[in-house]
Design a protein around this motif. Structure first.
Motif, PDB file in Angstrom:
ATOM      1  N   GLU A  57       0.863  -1.184   0.000  1.00 43.90           N
ATOM      2  CA  GLU A  57       0.000   0.000   0.000  1.00 43.90           C
ATOM      3  C   GLU A  57       0.895   1.229   0.000  1.00 43.90           C
ATOM      4  N   MET A  58       0.477   2.201  -0.752  1.00 46.09           N
ATOM      5  CA  MET A  58       1.224   3.455  -0.793  1.00 46.09           C
ATOM      6  C   MET A  58       0.301   4.591  -0.389  1.00 46.09           C
ATOM      7  N   ILE A  59       0.760   5.322   0.578  1.00 46.68           N
ATOM      8  CA  ILE A  59      -0.014   6.483   1.012  1.00 46.68           C
ATOM      9  C   ILE A  59       0.109   7.585  -0.030  1.00 46.68           C
ATOM     10  N   LEU A  88      10.513   7.624 -14.532  1.00 47.22           N
ATOM     11  CA  LEU A  88       9.582   6.713 -13.854  1.00 47.22           C
ATOM     12  C   LEU A  88       8.152   7.149 -14.152  1.00 47.22           C
ATOM     13  N   ASP A  89       7.349   6.203 -14.425  1.00 46.77           N
ATOM     14  CA  ASP A  89       5.931   6.500 -14.548  1.00 46.77           C
ATOM     15  C   ASP A  89       5.155   5.411 -13.836  1.00 46.77           C
ATOM     16  N   ILE A  90       3.967   5.725 -13.505  1.00 46.44           N
ATOM     17  CA  ILE A  90       3.135   4.769 -12.767  1.00 46.44           C
ATOM     18  C   ILE A  90       1.803   4.648 -13.477  1.00 46.44           C
ATOM     19  N   ILE A  91       1.528   3.468 -13.856  1.00 48.77           N
ATOM     20  CA  ILE A  91       0.301   3.253 -14.623  1.00 48.77           C
ATOM     21  C   ILE A  91      -0.657   2.342 -13.872  1.00 48.77           C
ATOM     22  N   PRO A  92      -1.897   2.484 -14.141  1.00 43.14           N
ATOM     23  CA  PRO A  92      -2.884   1.612 -13.491  1.00 43.14           C
ATOM     24  C   PRO A  92      -2.614   0.151 -13.836  1.00 43.14           C
ATOM     25  N   ALA A  93      -2.741  -0.671 -12.865  1.00 37.79           N
ATOM     26  CA  ALA A  93      -2.518  -2.089 -13.108  1.00 37.79           C
ATOM     27  C   ALA A  93      -3.774  -2.750 -13.657  1.00 37.79           C
ATOM     28  N   ASP A  94      -4.859  -2.107 -13.450  1.00 37.91           N
ATOM     29  CA  ASP A  94      -6.110  -2.660 -13.963  1.00 37.91           C
ATOM     30  C   ASP A  94      -7.174  -1.573 -13.916  1.00 37.91           C
ATOM     31  N   ASN A  95      -8.338  -1.948 -14.248  1.00 40.49           N
ATOM     32  CA  ASN A  95      -9.422  -0.967 -14.295  1.00 40.49           C
ATOM     33  C   ASN A  95     -10.360  -1.098 -13.104  1.00 40.49           C
ATOM     34  N   SER A  96      -9.820  -1.502 -12.009  1.00 41.82           N
ATOM     35  CA  SER A  96     -10.682  -1.714 -10.852  1.00 41.82           C
ATOM     36  C   SER A  96     -10.363  -0.779  -9.700  1.00 41.82           C
ATOM     37  N   ARG A  97     -11.358  -0.611  -8.919  1.00 37.97           N
ATOM     38  CA  ARG A  97     -11.175   0.098  -7.669  1.00 37.97           C
ATOM     39  C   ARG A  97     -11.206  -0.963  -6.579  1.00 37.97           C
ATOM     40  N   TYR A  98     -10.423  -0.749  -5.554  1.00 42.99           N
ATOM     41  CA  TYR A  98     -10.303  -1.784  -4.542  1.00 42.99           C
ATOM     42  C   TYR A  98     -10.790  -1.326  -3.171  1.00 42.99           C
ATOM     43  N   THR A 151       0.175  21.042  -8.594  1.00 44.46           N
ATOM     44  CA  THR A 151       1.040  21.869  -9.444  1.00 44.46           C
ATOM     45  C   THR A 151       2.508  21.628  -9.139  1.00 44.46           C
ATOM     46  N   GLN A 152       2.740  20.666  -8.310  1.00 44.22           N
ATOM     47  CA  GLN A 152       4.119  20.402  -7.909  1.00 44.22           C
ATOM     48  C   GLN A 152       4.811  19.386  -8.800  1.00 44.22           C
ATOM     49  N   GLY A 153       4.085  18.876  -9.712  1.00 42.13           N
ATOM     50  CA  GLY A 153       4.696  17.902 -10.601  1.00 42.13           C
ATOM     51  C   GLY A 153       4.680  16.495 -10.041  1.00 42.13           C
ATOM     52  N   HIS A 154       3.981  16.314  -8.959  1.00 47.25           N
ATOM     53  CA  HIS A 154       3.915  14.967  -8.393  1.00 47.25           C
ATOM     54  C   HIS A 154       3.077  14.063  -9.290  1.00 47.25           C
ATOM     55  N   ILE A 155       3.267  12.816  -9.091  1.00 49.91           N
ATOM     56  CA  ILE A 155       2.517  11.841  -9.868  1.00 49.91           C
ATOM     57  C   ILE A 155       1.121  11.712  -9.265  1.00 49.91           C
ATOM     58  N   ILE A 156       0.145  11.954 -10.066  1.00 50.49           N
ATOM     59  CA  ILE A 156      -1.237  11.958  -9.578  1.00 50.49           C
ATOM     60  C   ILE A 156      -1.861  10.580  -9.737  1.00 50.49           C
ATOM     61  N   LEU A 157      -2.367  10.091  -8.642  1.00 48.49           N
ATOM     62  CA  LEU A 157      -2.984   8.768  -8.675  1.00 48.49           C
ATOM     63  C   LEU A 157      -4.325   8.802  -7.946  1.00 48.49           C
ATOM     64  N   HIS A 158      -5.122   7.847  -8.246  1.00 44.87           N
ATOM     65  CA  HIS A 158      -6.391   7.699  -7.545  1.00 44.87           C
ATOM     66  C   HIS A 158      -6.185   6.823  -6.328  1.00 44.87           C
ATOM     67  N   SER A 159      -6.902   7.140  -5.298  1.00 43.80           N
ATOM     68  CA  SER A 159      -6.805   6.304  -4.113  1.00 43.80           C
ATOM     69  C   SER A 159      -7.555   4.990  -4.348  1.00 43.80           C
ATOM     70  N   LEU A 160      -7.069   3.980  -3.680  1.00 45.07           N
ATOM     71  CA  LEU A 160      -7.704   2.664  -3.756  1.00 45.07           C
ATOM     72  C   LEU A 160      -7.703   2.080  -5.155  1.00 45.07           C
ATOM     73  N   HIS A 161      -6.660   2.366  -5.833  1.00 46.26           N
ATOM     74  CA  HIS A 161      -6.469   1.778  -7.155  1.00 46.26           C
ATOM     75  C   HIS A 161      -5.112   1.091  -7.170  1.00 46.26           C
ATOM     76  N   ARG A 162      -5.002   0.189  -8.056  1.00 48.20           N
ATOM     77  CA  ARG A 162      -3.732  -0.534  -8.146  1.00 48.20           C
ATOM     78  C   ARG A 162      -2.875   0.051  -9.244  1.00 48.20           C
ATOM     79  N   TYR A 163      -1.620   0.190  -8.933  1.00 49.73           N
ATOM     80  CA  TYR A 163      -0.723   0.782  -9.914  1.00 49.73           C
ATOM     81  C   TYR A 163       0.556  -0.032 -10.067  1.00 49.73           C
TER      82      TYR A 163
END
Length: 753
Positions: A57-59, A88-98, A151-163
């Motif tokens: 899990e990643m906060i 480095l890039d981070i992509i969704p591992a699937d199309n599901s929410r967990y 706006t900080q250039g951080h990698i934007i991710l959805h919570s409760l998703h797999r990446y």
DNA sequence: TCTGCTCACACTTTTGAACCGC
DNA sequence: AGCGGTTCAAAAGTGTGAGCAG
């Protein structure tokens, strides 16, 4: 201080539509290019595996949170004299929410609309191969956020998703020629689920015991549960005493010391004793079921025994479908067969999680990637508590061994070993997740019977080769990964490595682009035999049509996103990667990157900042090319250098990916991964047309449709587009401070880019 | 009521400036 | 003046738990 110094903005405005001017040096013998057998090892693989066994899990926070464990990598096989960019890039591992239920992660519905992908470029980039190989490459500076307006250039991710994090090594030779090769690496054990608060206590324990910053929470730490409870008790005690004092008779001589009350229980034990007992009975950290017992042994020892990773524990994907880099020179790569073999050998040795990739070689991986749970299957993450399951949470990732996968992978892929000298550009495209459903027929893909599945894709499509059906629609590895129904599997495409090598090597950078000023969006229809056209097609993908209409990207104009490299010096050339958004119509999420030399005078440089035009993108085209005939001579197929879950139909547990899933084929489809680095302030400037491109009449779909792809473009002024983190690094450089990840001393030389 | 997110908190490590001596 | 080492304060990273919103 403004996020982006005016000077930078000015520079950005001054950006010529075409920053890369360099014509490829055709004369340069491709043969000179040494064959590269690039390998990447995950240094802290054991730690990752520990987490993976429980369900990493990643906060993610609004301000951005670092990853832990971080990605610590070792690169080898690079040409010491060549320069590379590592990102480095981070992509969704699937199309599901967990959701964390019953001690495990379960898919509970569809994933949210995909956010524009951002890429984190290692601060040392670009640096020589010697540089990268001489040290551990760490991405610990990368931060994850759930703030879509970040706006900080951080990698934007959805919570409760797999990446799934991916690391790309892109060759950047010099101003004129870059993108000679691209290697993409995916380590299955680095998959994680994003959370705003830890769900699994085991993960918390692991983090606390592994992360130095969390030392305070360890059993013996001052912030440990025990200590905190004690503090709380004291506080309560003091508070109680205070209250008593306030309420009691002023003359009362109540002891203020927060000492425990010494009331005696019927058993004779005192309250203090009870407290001690209570503390002792605090939740046992290690859960027997998880196998993690900090007190017993080190994590390496305790956690999951080296799980039998089917894969060598990791699989690498070269020539990711998403990312293709166009090479300026027509260097020809040697066949990837050797590479494939080497990889196989490595796979035999599970000891090290080393993933090898060669530019050319795409590795096919038929091995199933168990770790990627079927999107809808609740069992995706097995319950750690399940004793029967040694690897509790994420159901243990069955890391497909590259070797086996490659060997087992469809022969067809490997079959094509021919190099395509004609290929002048290898396209580098960022991953684009395949739309879940596609209504639009895709000629190319459809042409092949199996086209609807990723399995077949590899065979028919070759990203880098300008083969006949040079359909540049990039099949994003991303999409592959994201396929919920499909397990992460090293795609067969990857296996095509043999051929791939040649492609890359042979890939020649074609400049300038001959794309039409208003290139029709890349159409799904195949472009036969257009090696040169490949690049153009990419450019065409640019949002001339305002494709983005389908989705609304809050913070940044969808068209462009800037990706900035730390610049050497203010005066030095600026390196900014701009990832203009391709309209969804542009199908291929292309990534164009330019590394203009500071001194280099581009013809168009004098021009005011013109609307973004495809031509401006230097190298990148979607790598997705289909060779309908899959002629042997044709370059191997494809692109999904990324682990293509679906790629190996036979072994893969994942359902085959439908053609419709491919973004380019289904513009409207959601989830189009775009690798982007934003730079809000520059976007409009760089691409004035953007606003117009987004027809006001076309309201953004409620659920962001697919995100258009963003071609990488190099900006002359790195500062302007530098994200804060990068600028920080830059400043360090300016002051002569060595960056932890590498010295910036040689930055001056990097100005070449 | 439940779930998920945000925030403040206490603790830690990291960073970088300020000294100091050679 | 330059270099290297030490010290120390500030900044940043970390998980926790309360509070809030949907």
């Amino acid at each position: 201080m403004p996020l982006y110094p005016p000077a930078c903005d000015m520079a950005a405005k001054a950006l010529p539509p075409r920053m890369l001017a360099p014509p490829p040096a055709p004369s340069e013998p491709a043969a000179k290019t040494p064959k590269e057998d690039v390998k990447m090892e995950l240094e802290n693989a054991s730690l990752w595996k520990q987490f993976s066994s429980v369900g990493t899990e990643m906060i993610i926070t609004k301000k951005g949170r670092r990853m832990f464990p971080g990605l610590r990598l070792k690169l080898s096989g690079l040409n010491p004299s060549l320069r590379y960019i590592v990102l480095l890039d981070i992509i969704p591992a699937d199309n599901s929410r967990y959701r964390f239920q019953g001690g495990g992660w379960q898919a509970v519905g569809g994933a949210e609309a995909r956010l524009p992908d951002r890429v984190f470029i290692h601060p040392d980039s670009p640096a020589t191969g010697a540089h990268w190989q001489s040290r551990t490459i760490s991405f610990h500076y990368a931060k994850l956020t759930n703030n879509t307006l970040d706006t900080q250039g951080h990698i934007i991710l959805h919570s409760l998703h797999r990446y799934q994090p991916r690391v790309h090594v892109i060759e950047a030779r010099d101003v004129l020629r870059w993108g000679g090769g691209q290697h993409s690496f995916v380590f299955p054990e680095t998959q994680f689920i994003t959370v705003t608060a830890y769900q699994n206590n085991k993960i918390t324990e692991l983090k606390i015991n592994s992360n130095p910053f969390a030392k305070g929470f360890r059993e013996n730490g001052m912030n440990s549960k025990k200590q905190r409870d004690a503090r709380q008790k004291r506080k309560m005690s003091v508070l109680t005493e205070t209250l008593d004092i306030v309420n009691c008779d002023p003359c009362d001589t109540t002891e203020l010391l927060p000492q425990p009350i010494t009331t005696t229980t019927t058993t004779g034990t005192t309250a203090a004793d009870l407290q001690a007992l209570a503390l002792a009975s605090l939740p046992p950290l290690p859960d027997p079921s998880c196998g993690f017992r900090p007190e017993e042994a080190t994590y390496e020892d305790t956690l999951v025994p080296e799980q039998p990773l089917d894969l060598g524990q990791a699989f690498m994907a070269s020539q990711m479908s998403d990312i293709t880099i166009s090479m300026a020179n027509g260097m020809q790569n040697t066949p990837g067969s050797e590479v494939a073999n080497s990889m196989i050998e490595r796979s035999d040795t599970m000891g090290e999680p080393a993933y090898t990739s060669t530019f050319p070689a795409a590795q096919a991986n038929s091995a199933s990637f168990p770790s990627a749970p079927l999107p809808q299957s609740a069992s995706s993450f097995s319950d750690p508590s399940d004793a029967s399951n040694p690897q509790p949470s994420i159901s243990p990732i069955d890391y497909p061994s590259i070797l086996s996968s490659s060997s087992s992978s469809s022969p067809t892929l490997s079959s094509s070993s021919s190099t395509t000298p004609s290929l002048q550009q290898t396209s580098f495209t960022f991953p684009t997740p395949p739309p879940s459903n596609s209504s639009s027929p895709q000629p190319l893909l459809s042409s092949s019977p199996s086209a609807n599945t990723y399995h077949t894709i590899p065979e028919t499509i070759s990203p880098h080769t300008p083969t006949d059906a040079s359909f540049s629609a990039p099949i994003s590895a991303h999409s592959l990964l994201t396929q919920t129904s499909q397990p992460l599997v090293m795609g067969e495409p990857i296996t095509s490595g043999e051929n791939a090598p040649s492609d890359q090597s042979s890939a020649a950078f074609v400049y300038p682009n001959i794309l039409p000023a208003n290139p029709a969006p890349l159409t799904a229809h195949p472009l036969p035999n257009q090696n040169q056209l490949l690049a153009p097609s990419l450019q065409c993908s640019l949002p001339t049509h305002g494709a983005p209409a389908s989705f609304a990207f809050p913070s940044v104009p969808t068209h462009m996103q800037n990706l900035s490299f730390p610049s050497v010096s203010p005066g030095s050339a600026h390196h900014t990667l701009h990832l203009p958004n391709l309209s969804h119509q542009s199908q291929a999420p292309s990534l164009a990157a330019a590394f203009p030399h500071s001194s280099f005078s581009h013809p168009s440089s004098s021009l005011p900042h013109p609307p973004f035009q495809p031509s401006s993108c230097l190298a990148v085209s979607s790598s997705f090319q289909q060779s309908s005939t899959s002629a042997p001579s044709l370059p191997p197929a494809y692109p999904h250098s990324l682990p293509n879950p679906s790629a190996s139909s036979s072994t893969s547990s994942y359902p085959p990916v439908e053609l419709g899933a491919m973004p380019q084929f289904n513009p409207a489809a959601p989830y189009r991964p775009e690798m982007v680095l934003h730079h809000p302030s520059l976007l409009s400037q760089l691409d004035p047309s953007l606003p117009t491109s987004l027809p006001s009449s076309t309201p953004p779909p409620a659920l962001y449709p697919a995100f258009p792809s963003y071609p990488l473009r190099l900006c002359q002024d790195p500062h302007s587009s530098l994200s804060i983190p990068f600028r920080h690094l830059y400043r360090q450089h300016q002051h002569g401070h060595a960056h932890p990840q590498g010295s910036y001393l040689d930055m001056s030389t990097r100005a070449v880019f």
